[in-house]
Structures are given as structure tokens and as C-alpha cells.
Scaffold this active site. Structure first.
Site, PDB file in Angstrom:
ATOM      1  NE  ARG A  33      -4.133  -1.974   2.222  1.00  0.00           N
ATOM      2  CZ  ARG A  33      -4.421  -2.345   3.758  1.00  0.00           C
ATOM      3  NH1 ARG A  33      -3.889  -1.919   4.474  1.00  0.00           N
ATOM      4  NH2 ARG A  33      -5.009  -3.369   3.439  1.00  0.00           N
ATOM      5  NE  ARG A  37      -7.162   4.307   2.779  1.00  0.00           N
ATOM      6  CZ  ARG A  37      -7.477   3.439   3.495  1.00  0.00           C
ATOM      7  NH1 ARG A  37      -8.717   3.882   3.965  1.00  0.00           N
ATOM      8  NH2 ARG A  37      -7.224   2.248   3.753  1.00  0.00           N
ATOM      9  NE  ARG A  46     -10.315   7.431  -2.884  1.00  0.00           N
ATOM     10  CZ  ARG A  46     -11.369   7.920  -2.780  1.00  0.00           C
ATOM     11  NH1 ARG A  46     -11.956   8.612  -3.541  1.00  0.00           N
ATOM     12  NH2 ARG A  46     -11.823   7.221  -1.718  1.00  0.00           N
ATOM     13  CG  ASP A  82      -9.476  -3.131  -4.007  1.00  0.00           C
ATOM     14  OD1 ASP A  82     -10.191  -4.117  -3.787  1.00  0.00           O
ATOM     15  OD2 ASP A  82      -9.006  -2.463  -2.833  1.00  0.00           O
ATOM     16  CE1 TYR A 160     -12.983  -7.305   2.106  1.00  0.00           C
ATOM     17  CE2 TYR A 160     -11.108  -8.952   1.150  1.00  0.00           C
ATOM     18  CZ  TYR A 160     -11.847  -7.730   2.066  1.00  0.00           C
ATOM     19  OH  TYR A 160     -10.609  -7.256   2.798  1.00  0.00           O
TER      20      TYR A 160
END
Length: 360
Positions: A33, A37, A46, A82, A160
Site C-alpha cells: 500500500r 491514502r 481522490r 484493488d 468478501y
């Protein structure tokens, strides 16, 4: 997209060399990652578009993939995407809810609902945007570092799809395994097939290494993982290697340290990733000289400031040694990590490992 795409010559190949167990001038480092963010420039991107719009726009995915490379002297890039693009390609709706994470409005709660999961999947039609992003990014990297592609592992993807999101106790998915083992294997095999095709497409598009993320491996007992996790990981690695034996494959089965020996003996992977719950020397004993290892600094160390980061990184490097090793965190960057954290970590890996190698 063809295999004849011409790419710039690679200038820094120490990550690829470490994957294959070759000698390196210092330990290579990248961060799970690393594009995300915690970066102000990513937040800027974003601010105007939602998460999956970034994933589906090759230009934006390329832009954010390169952002950490422009800040830190990392030894590999990993394409921004993703793991849940695979369920999306199989016809399931996935939303990314701010502050909550991935959400499936209509999860596959019952085996009878498998009929609405699309299969087989033409990955070039459904996931072509990822391939375009890889090709564009590989060109724009101009050979600075290798580019890593990835997929989620079948077990993690299935959790998921059935749970409808992450972070639960996996009761719905584990109930499938206990009550509906045959249907569970059917679903896992469907996911496995799509993952294999997806990874092969990523290589054709320009990926120079691949990682399989089994983020929810920790939720299965060793006995269940041996039946519902490992066989599909091995199938993925072996089928991809049958076509591209020189492309390094990495498997990160978080929390499944007991599987290290079996995975290292399978011949399906070149590198096994580790979380922070295993001692590096113990991991070496499990895998011997069969594979390289990657990891395993606790991500929370990056909150602790430069001195602690250097101390913990030095301990980690001393335990792993400098051969057959790639420095990384034991999981991904947090959204709240200070920008100084990865900077200190990467600098510590470079300077400390260079001294270790030169001393020898």
C-alpha cells in the site's frame, strides 16, 4: 495488447535479483500500500473521484502508482488497483464506502446464489483497464524500478463475496466451508481460474513480478487452510510459472505462518511474505534456501519516529540477513501514517543493509 510491447530497459533490478536469491549490493525495499491514502498527493487525486474510478482510469492509476516513487527511493512499484476488481469482473457489485471500506450490497450468502456469479470470465474484456494501467505505468517508469502486479487469493476473495465486506468473524464464509464443502471448492476453483487468467494478462501487459494477497488466511485453522487455501495458491503459482517461469511470484498469506514450509516446498512461489507475528529466524528455518522472504516490520513502528524506526529496522535486517530477502512491512501502510515514517524506513534499509553487505 501483445507480448511484443517494447518497454524501456530496466535500470534497477535488485528487487528481481533478491526474489531469485541472487547477490545484491543492498537489501531492496518496497512497501505494501505504498500508493495510497497516507500521501497528500493521493488525497488530492481522490478529492475529485471515487476509489474505483481511480482503479478504472489507466491515467489516474498510473499517476498514483508513481507518486510514492517520486517521494522515496523504493526498489519496486506496485500497480494501483484493488483485489476486489476480480469479484467485480465476475458480475458482483462492490462499493468502497468512505470510512468503512469495501461493501457488497448483494453478497453471495447461499450456494444457490452461485448461479449469479459470472463464470467463465474474459479478463481482457472485464479487466482490460488494469492491463492498460500496467502498460502505461511500465512505460512511464522508464526503467527506474520493476513493476509488480497482483491479485487477491481465492480464499480471501471468497470471504468478501460471501461476507459482503471485511473485518467480520467470517461466520458466513466459514459456515459454507463446514456445511457446503463441495460448493465452497466449486466457488474457490472459479475464483482461482479467474486469478490465473488475470495474472497471465498482467504479465503480458508489463508486470515484472506478481504478488498474491491472502489477507484473511489468518481466519482459517491449519487444517482448513490446508484444504481450502493452500491448494489454490499452489495451483495459481504453478500455472503461471508454467507459462512464465522467469517472472518472480510472491505469496503473502497473512497469519498463516504454519503454511510457510509447505508453500516453500511447493515450487509455486519464489518469495513468501511475512507479517510481524513470526520471528525471522524461525521463518528461515521453515523455508530453508528454497525461497526468498519478504517483510515483516510491524506497520505501527512507522508512527514511532526516526530513531525507533532505525532501531527496529536494524533488528529486522540482522535477523533476516541480506541474502534472499526483501524489506517490507508486515502488512500495508495505514491512512494515518506520517509521511516521515516510510521515508525513515526506506533510508534505514538502504544505509544499514549497505553497511552489512560491505562489512561481509
Amino acid at each position: 495488447m501483445t507480448e511484443e510491447i517494447k518497454f524501456p530497459e530496466l535500470k534497477n533490478d535488485i528487487f528481481l535479483k533478491a526474489c531469485k536469491g541472487e547477490e545484491v549490493p543492498r537489501v531492496p525495499v518496497w512497501i505494501m500500500r505504498q500508493a495510497g491514502r497516507y500521501l497528500p498527493e493521493f488525497k488530492q487525486v481522490r478529492a475529485d473521484v471515487d476509489f474505483f474510478t481511480v482503479c478504472r482510469s489507466p491515467e489516474l492509476a498510473c499517476k498514483v502508482t508513481l507518486q510514492p516513487l517520486d517521494r522515496f527511493p523504493l526498489d519496486a512499484a506496485i500497480i494501483f488497483s484493488d483485489i476486489l476488481v476480480v469479484p467485480q469482473a465476475m458480475g458482483l457489485e462492490v462499493q468502497m464506502i468512505p470510512g468503512k471500506g469495501p461493501h457488497f450490497p448483494n453478497p453471495v450468502r447461499d450456494p444457490a446464489e452461485l448461479s449469479r456469479v459470472e463464470f467463465p470470465v474474459n479478463v481482457y474484456e472485464k479487466l482490460g483497464y488494469v492491463f492498460d494501467a500496467l502498460t502505461l505505468t511500465r512505460q512511464r517508469l522508464e526503467g527506474r524500478v520493476p513493476l509488480i502486479g497482483f491479485t487477491g487469493a481465492p480464499w480471501t476473495l471468497m470471504t468478501y463475496c460471501i461476507e459482503g465486506g471485511g473485518g467480520s468473524n467470517m461466520s458466513n464464509c466459514k459456515t459454507w466451508i463446514y456445511k457446503h464443502p463441495q460448493e465452497s471448492h466449486k466457488f474457490l476453483q472459479m475464483l482461482t481460474r479467474v486469478c490465473i487468467d488475470y495474472l497471465l494478462g498482467q504479465i503480458k501487459a508489463g508486470a515484472q513480478a506478481l504478488q498474491v494477497f491472502d489477507s484473511w488466511a489468518v481466519e482459517l485453522s491449519p487444517e482448513l487452510y490446508k484444504e481450502f487455501g493452500i491448494p489454490y495458491l499452489v495451483q495459481i503459482g504453478k500455472e503461471v510459472k508454467a507459462q512464465y517461469p522467469d517472472i518472480p511470484l510472491i505469496c503473502f498469506a497473512k497469519g498463516a505462518n504454519y503454511a510457510l514450509e509447505e508453500l516453500s516446498e511447493s515450487g509455486a512461489y519464489d518469495v513468501l511474505g511475512l507479517d510481524w507475528t513470526i520471528d525471522p529466524k524461525t521463518a528461515r528455518e521453515y523455508v530453508g534456501d528454497r525461497v526468498s522472504l519478504q517483510g515483516n516490520l510491524d506497520p505501527c513502528v512507522l508512527y514511532a519516529g526516526d530513531q525507533v524506526i532505525r532501531q527496529e529496522t536494524e533488528k529486522m535486517l540482522a535477523s533476516f540477513g541480506t541474502r534472499r530477502y526483501i524489506a517490507n512491512l508486515g502488512h500495508g501502510m495505514h491512512p494515518t501514517h506520517p509521511i516521515e515514517g516510510p521515508a525513515s524506513f526506506v533510508d534505514a534499509v538502504h544505509s544499514i543493509s549497505e553497511k552489512m553487505i560491505n562489512k561481509n
